[in-house]
Design a protein around this motif. Structure first.
Motif: not given
Length: 397
Positions: A135-160
């Motif tokens: 945040k101080k350096r204005n830099l993008f930063f992300m934890e690489a939890v690949w499973t969250r970005y699967f279309p299958l995971s997105i579908e399941i979250r939407k169902l819930i």
């Protein structure tokens, strides 16, 4: 989005040359159009190994050359050279989690955005400092939890969120790999080596917790999300090293989803010796994740880090059981989508991803800290430390 004929190019620098970096590299260099993406293009412009330049040279020859047209890729024998390269837009860190804090600080010190493998750090204190630095350096930063970005995971979250199974009252999730540690891993292997923050929790249990958090916590509006209480922990030590070879977590999420009218029980388990049933035929397989709602259930079939099938069942016997299967396009392993997300966020000037935001990553790290505290699991002082820099190169990947 830009037109298909004019995608934005993002230049990646790969920190480490191990298996997970190889998979990520192969995935992002698959033509994005094969997965319906036409606004961005990935290239790898630098690769570094902490052990030798020769290792980086071999990586470039095996995984990059001939796969990105005329774009050149430079091999380095140190991580510092990588983060100093002006031709790198964003750094992917695929080192052991014991080294993530030091590696991220190095990248930030040279103003490089970062996509860092999970578990993000060894403890929550390290994670918080990294978020503050980004945040101080204005830099993008992300934890690489690949499973969250699967279309299958997105579908399941939407169902819930749409209330398809009613209020979620319990989630069970397991990732156990059926490996006898004394036979499968040398005592120095990252899976059991405490000097590399080894053990089931940080390497495998993060996936069991991912399914807890993405189905209960993340499906709520941000203002309604509350950290779970770790009600109990069971932990078994690997006999040679003292790392955890099995960990079971009982969680209480104080706010249920989608309406927040109840609490939700979470049961997350992970183990080396135990085995979940993902290799049997689809008819006989048992689900590795069960999301229990008041009116129905979502069953996710393993392995839960890369699921390709889920089932909807309902309490109302008149409503048909529904099975859904997913095919990974373009012969990708599945890491491309997190790469796409990181690239888009960086191009748009964002500091974090909505799907795996800083606050949620921190809460998950705090949860694992409490699990370790209850289980009596500690790691060496140098890898728990927030001091920077500390030279951990001798144990790096």
């Amino acid at each position: 989005m830009t037109s298909k004929s004019d995608p934005k190019t993002v230049r990646w620098g790969m920190m480490a040359t191990g298996g997970i970096v190889q998979t990520f590299t192969k995935d992002i260099l698959v033509d994005p159009v094969t997965r319906g993406v036409d606004d961005i293009k990935h290239v790898v412009t630098a690769v570094a190994s902490s052990s030798s330049k020769d290792s980086a040279d071999k990586f470039v020859a095996n995984y990059v050359e001939g796969k990105q047209g005329d774009t050149k890729c430079t091999a380095y024998g140190s991580y510092k050279e990588l983060v100093q390269d002006p031709n790198v837009d964003i750094v992917y860190i695929g080192t052991p989690h014991s080294h993530h804090y030091q590696n991220c600080r190095l990248a930030f010190e040279h103003n490089k955005p970062v996509l860092c493998e999970k578990a993000l750090t060894v403890n929550a204190e390290q994670a918080k400092i990294l978020f503050d630095e980004a945040k101080k350096r204005n830099l993008f930063f992300m934890e690489a939890v690949w499973t969250r970005y699967f279309p299958l995971s997105i579908e399941i979250r939407k169902l819930i969120q749409d209330g398809k199974i009613g209020e979620v009252i319990r989630v069970q999730s397991d990732l156990s790999i059926g490996a006898i540690p004394e036979e499968a891993f040398d005592a120095s292997h990252r899976m059991v080596n405490k000097d590399l923050a080894g053990g089931a929790l940080l390497d495998l249990g993060i996936y069991a917790l991912t399914w807890q958090f993405q189905t209960v916590y993340h499906t709520l509006p941000k203002e309604k999300r509350k950290a779970p209480k770790v009600v109990g922990t069971l932990m078994t030590q690997e006999p040679r090293t003292g790392a955890d070879e099995a960990t079971s977590m009982l969680l209480e999420f104080p706010v249920s989803t989608p309406s927040g009218k109840r609490n939700t029980h979470g049961i997350a388990t992970t183990a080396l010796r135990a085995h979940f049933d993902f290799e049997r035929d689809q008819v006989g397989a048992t689900p590795a994740v069960r999301i229990f709602g008041e009116t129905g259930e979502i069953q996710v079939f393993g392995p839960i880090y890369r699921p390709s099938r889920y089932r909807l069942t309902f309490r109302d016997k008149e409503e048909r059981i529904q099975d859904f299967s997913f095919v990974f396009p373009g012969d990708i392993h599945g890491m491309s989508w997190e790469g796409d997300e990181a690239a888009r966020c960086w191009l748009e000037g964002k500091l974090e991803s909505e799907t795996m935001g800083w606050e949620e990553s921190l809460v998950i790290m705090q949860t694992m800290d409490e699990v370790r505290k209850q289980g009596g699991l500690t790691y060496p002082e140098n890898i728990e430390s927030t001091e920077y820099p500390i030279d951990l190169a001798a144990r790096g990947a």
